[in-house]
Scaffold this motif. Structure first.
Motif, short mmCIF file in Angstrom:
data_model
loop_
_atom_site.label_atom_id
_atom_site.label_comp_id
_atom_site.label_asym_id
_atom_site.label_seq_id
_atom_site.Cartn_x
_atom_site.Cartn_y
_atom_site.Cartn_z
N ASP A 43 0.49 12.78 -8.29
CA ASP A 43 1.50 11.87 -8.84
C ASP A 43 2.90 12.28 -8.40
O ASP A 43 3.86 12.07 -9.10
CB ASP A 43 1.38 11.85 -10.37
CG ASP A 43 2.07 10.64 -10.96
OD1 ASP A 43 2.20 9.64 -10.22
OD2 ASP A 43 2.49 10.70 -12.12
N THR A 44 3.05 12.80 -7.18
CA THR A 44 4.36 13.18 -6.66
C THR A 44 4.90 12.05 -5.80
O THR A 44 4.16 11.16 -5.36
CB THR A 44 4.27 14.47 -5.81
OG1 THR A 44 3.44 14.21 -4.70
CG2 THR A 44 3.73 15.63 -6.64
N GLU A 45 6.18 12.12 -5.53
CA GLU A 45 6.86 11.07 -4.76
C GLU A 45 6.30 10.96 -3.34
O GLU A 45 6.01 9.85 -2.89
CB GLU A 45 8.37 11.35 -4.73
CG GLU A 45 9.18 10.26 -4.08
CD GLU A 45 9.13 8.94 -4.84
OE1 GLU A 45 9.28 7.90 -4.16
OE2 GLU A 45 8.92 8.91 -6.06
N PRO A 46 6.13 12.04 -2.60
CA PRO A 46 5.58 11.92 -1.23
C PRO A 46 4.18 11.29 -1.22
O PRO A 46 3.85 10.50 -0.35
CB PRO A 46 5.53 13.34 -0.69
CG PRO A 46 6.49 14.11 -1.53
CD PRO A 46 6.54 13.44 -2.85
N ILE A 47 3.36 11.67 -2.22
CA ILE A 47 2.00 11.12 -2.25
C ILE A 47 2.04 9.64 -2.61
O ILE A 47 1.32 8.83 -2.04
CB ILE A 47 1.12 11.93 -3.22
CG1 ILE A 47 0.95 13.31 -2.63
CG2 ILE A 47 -0.18 11.23 -3.48
CD1 ILE A 47 -0.15 14.15 -3.08
N ARG A 48 2.92 9.27 -3.56
CA ARG A 48 3.05 7.85 -3.90
C ARG A 48 3.51 7.06 -2.68
O ARG A 48 3.01 5.96 -2.41
CB ARG A 48 4.05 7.67 -5.05
CG ARG A 48 3.36 7.62 -6.38
CD ARG A 48 4.33 7.25 -7.50
NE ARG A 48 4.60 8.51 -8.21
CZ ARG A 48 5.78 9.03 -8.43
NH1 ARG A 48 6.86 8.38 -8.06
NH2 ARG A 48 5.91 10.16 -9.07
N LYS A 49 4.47 7.62 -1.92
CA LYS A 49 4.94 6.95 -0.70
C LYS A 49 3.80 6.80 0.29
O LYS A 49 3.63 5.75 0.92
CB LYS A 49 6.09 7.73 -0.07
CG LYS A 49 7.40 7.58 -0.79
CD LYS A 49 8.49 8.35 -0.06
CE LYS A 49 9.82 8.22 -0.77
NZ LYS A 49 10.88 8.96 -0.09
N LYS A 50 3.00 7.87 0.48
CA LYS A 50 1.88 7.83 1.40
C LYS A 50 0.86 6.78 0.95
O LYS A 50 0.35 6.00 1.77
CB LYS A 50 1.24 9.22 1.47
CG LYS A 50 -0.03 9.29 2.31
CD LYS A 50 0.24 9.05 3.76
CE LYS A 50 -1.04 9.30 4.56
NZ LYS A 50 -1.22 8.45 5.66
N LEU A 51 0.57 6.75 -0.36
CA LEU A 51 -0.38 5.77 -0.87
C LEU A 51 0.15 4.34 -0.67
O LEU A 51 -0.59 3.45 -0.26
CB LEU A 51 -0.68 6.01 -2.36
CG LEU A 51 -1.54 7.25 -2.66
CD1 LEU A 51 -1.62 7.46 -4.18
CD2 LEU A 51 -2.92 7.11 -2.09
N ASN A 52 1.44 4.15 -0.97
CA ASN A 52 2.04 2.83 -0.77
C ASN A 52 2.03 2.44 0.71
O ASN A 52 1.76 1.29 1.07
CB ASN A 52 3.46 2.79 -1.32
CG ASN A 52 3.48 2.83 -2.84
OD1 ASN A 52 2.50 2.48 -3.48
ND2 ASN A 52 4.59 3.26 -3.41
N ALA A 53 2.34 3.43 1.58
CA ALA A 53 2.33 3.16 3.03
C ALA A 53 0.92 2.81 3.49
O ALA A 53 0.73 1.88 4.28
CB ALA A 53 2.86 4.37 3.80
N ASP A 54 -0.07 3.57 2.99
CA ASP A 54 -1.46 3.27 3.36
C ASP A 54 -1.86 1.88 2.87
O ASP A 54 -2.54 1.13 3.59
CB ASP A 54 -2.41 4.32 2.78
CG ASP A 54 -2.29 5.66 3.51
OD1 ASP A 54 -1.66 5.70 4.58
OD2 ASP A 54 -2.83 6.66 2.99
N GLN A 55 -1.45 1.55 1.67
CA GLN A 55 -1.78 0.23 1.12
C GLN A 55 -1.10 -0.87 1.94
O GLN A 55 -1.71 -1.90 2.25
CB GLN A 55 -1.35 0.16 -0.34
CG GLN A 55 -1.79 -1.11 -1.03
CD GLN A 55 -1.38 -1.13 -2.50
OE1 GLN A 55 -0.61 -0.29 -2.96
NE2 GLN A 55 -1.90 -2.09 -3.24
#
Length: 181
Positions: A43-55
């Protein structure tokens, strides 16, 4: 996570001892703690960004696939249209070639007839020239005969007149024979 309690009958049925049950509860608790740590770590910012980018990438890929499918369909439709148009053009050219073939044959026939007519006209022209020469010769002879007849008519002798008339008839018969032959 809630782990149900087993009564002694169930423990006997599943052949589980108290120690084994305690070990299993400890394992579930430990796994739950590890999962919570992982969940918090994710639930960190880089992981959220990565998940959003992947989506977003999956969404773009899906849109690209849809666009490619649409483009493929459009290309197939265009290819079919072009193929149909080429077929129509080929059919039209075939019909025109057949019509031109018939026209060519007609022109060949017409050319042959024109040659025959030209030959016939040349022959007729030559015959007319020959006839004109014969008529001119006959005219010259008739003039000569007329002059001679004029002199003869001035004479009063009947025998000479009959001789001239008979000769004139013979001349007319000869001229007629020349004209008809």
């Amino acid at each position: 996570m809630h782990v149900p309690q087993l009564d002694p009958i169930q423990m006997q049925k599943f052949k589980i001892t108290e120690n084994e049950l305690a070990e299993r509860k400890a394992f579930v608790d430990k796994a739950e703690k590890v999962l919570n740590k992982v969940k918090v770590g994710l639930d960190t910012e880089p992981i959220r960004k990565k998940l959003n980018a992947d989506q977003a990438k999956r969404k773009r890929d899906a849109q690209d696939e849809a666009a490619q499918a649409l483009q493929s369909e459009i290309n197939a439709d265009n290819d079919n249209f072009v193929r149909d148009q080429r077929k129509q053009v080929q059919d039209t050219v075939k019909v025109q070639d057949q019509a031109l073939g018939g026209l060519e044959q007609s022109l060949v026939n017409l050319h042959g007839r024109a040659k025959v007519i030209n030959t016939e006209l040349k022959e007729q022209d030559k015959l007319l020239d020959d006839l004109k020469g014969d008529v001119d010769n006959a005219n010259d002879r008739i003039l000569t005969v007329n002059k001679a007849l004029g002199k003869l008519l001035d004479t009063k002798d009947g025998c000479q007149i009959w001789t001239v008339v008979i000769l004139a008839v013979i001349l007319i018969v000869l001229v007629a024979c020349v004209i008809w032959t």
